[in-house]
Design an enzyme around this catalytic site. Structure first.
Site, PDB file in Angstrom:
ATOM      1  N   ASP A  94      48.111 -44.861  14.346  1.00 59.34           N
ATOM      2  CA  ASP A  94      48.210 -45.197  15.768  1.00 59.34           C
ATOM      3  C   ASP A  94      49.533 -44.767  16.406  1.00 59.34           C
ATOM      4  O   ASP A  94      50.542 -44.587  15.721  1.00 59.34           O
ATOM      5  CB  ASP A  94      48.095 -46.723  15.941  1.00 59.34           C
ATOM      6  CG  ASP A  94      46.680 -47.229  15.757  1.00 59.34           C
ATOM      7  OD1 ASP A  94      45.852 -46.513  15.158  1.00 59.34           O
ATOM      8  OD2 ASP A  94      46.404 -48.349  16.205  1.00 59.34           O
ATOM      9  N   HIS A 241      50.858 -46.347  11.286  1.00 60.91           N
ATOM     10  CA  HIS A 241      51.388 -45.742  12.516  1.00 60.91           C
ATOM     11  C   HIS A 241      52.103 -44.415  12.239  1.00 60.91           C
ATOM     12  O   HIS A 241      52.856 -44.311  11.276  1.00 60.91           O
ATOM     13  CB  HIS A 241      52.347 -46.718  13.207  1.00 60.91           C
ATOM     14  CG  HIS A 241      51.674 -47.950  13.716  1.00 60.91           C
ATOM     15  ND1 HIS A 241      51.356 -49.008  12.900  1.00 60.91           N
ATOM     16  CD2 HIS A 241      51.226 -48.279  14.957  1.00 60.91           C
ATOM     17  CE1 HIS A 241      50.743 -49.935  13.619  1.00 60.91           C
ATOM     18  NE2 HIS A 241      50.655 -49.535  14.867  1.00 60.91           N
TER      19      HIS A 241
HETATM   20 ZN    ZN Z   1      49.209 -49.208  18.914  1.00 62.55          ZN
END
Ligand code: ZN
Length: 271
Positions: A94, A241
């Site tokens: 992400d 992430h």
């Molecule tokens: Zn996010």
């Protein structure tokens, strides 16, 4: 009649009266007990007994209780997808694309022959369209992660949610014309009914997760890796992430995480 005789007579009358009253009460108690014993206890009454005349007449239709809305298997809040639906697990990254971390994550995935899902933020896509092109060129799946990572997006008016998601999709398609954007992931997992409805109307499925090592708040690669490995189960969707801060810990954790998950479950690509 002497006074003593009168008192004795009175006592006799009183005794007779009390005795008859006691007998009456006792008879009533016995009658009661008998009726209790002979009646069917409520719990053994047959449930299939013929309806009594006071039962609902057959012409009255009783509305069935509304069934709860079925959710897809392995779903999270508002039906967001939390499991892959098969044994293999899936990796998701992400908050990118990020010029420092996304290329390195892509390198790791390429070396391991693994396809992942990238949940990209519109403002980042606009800044780094060539990274967007590389993600698609290398065969990964795309997920809209809002225009600017708005945590409260789901609580905004539907028209605003729609404009936000459309702007993000436009930025992705400006970099990669006709890109398939299969998923939407609400920032922070702050799902609402409304954001699920709007993203679905734009052809995107709500993508949740069930393993979150919180790699955005720690840099210890060993801890990130052990959190992913210990919490993963068949079908897990793993959240990591490639943007939003220093992602060196995630990057270093990747090879070991991939090796472990692959041997235990296999790694699948979300379609
Ligand atoms: Zn996010």
């Amino acid at each position: 009649m002497s006074r003593r005789v009168a008192v004795a007579a009175a006592l006799v009358v009183l005794t007779l009266l009390v005795g008859s009253r006691w007998t009456t009460n006792r008879s009533a108690v016995l009658a009661n007990q008998r009726s209790t014993v002979t009646a069917s206890p409520p719990e053994v009454r047959p449930t299939t007994a013929a309806p009594s005349p006071s039962a609902t007449p057959p012409d009255v239709v009783v509305a069935p209780k509304p069934k709860p809305k079925p959710k897809p298997a392995g779903s999270g809040p508002f039906g967001s997808m939390k499991l892959t639906g098969r044994k293999q697990v899936a990796l998701t990254f992400d908050d990118g694309p990020h010029p420092m971390w996304t290329p390195k994550v892509l390198d790791r995935l390429k070396a391991a022959h693994v396809k992942a899902t990238f949940c990209v933020v519109g403002t980042q896509v606009k800044k780094y369209p060539s990274l967007m092109r590389r993600i698609v060129r290398e065969g990964h799946t795309l997920c809209n992660h809002s225009w600017n990572h708005e945590l409260d997006l789901g609580k905004r008016p539907a028209a605003e949610i729609k404009a936000n998601l459309e702007a993000t999709n436009r930025a992705i398609r400006a970099a990669v014309p006709n890109a398939k954007i299969r998923y939407f992931r609400q920032p922070g997992g702050e799902w609402t009914d409304s954001v699920v409805k709007v993203s679905s109307s734009l052809g995107m499925k709500p993508l949740g997760w069930d393993v979150d090592p919180r790699d955005w708040e720690i840099s210890d690669a060993k801890l990130i890796g052990s959190r992913v490995i210990s919490h993963s189960r068949p079908g897990s969707i793993i959240l990591m992430h490639d943007g939003g801060g220093d992602r060196n810990g995630t990057l270093v954790a990747c090879p070991n995480v991939i090796k472990n998950l692959r041997s235990r479950f296999g790694i699948t690509q979300l379609h």
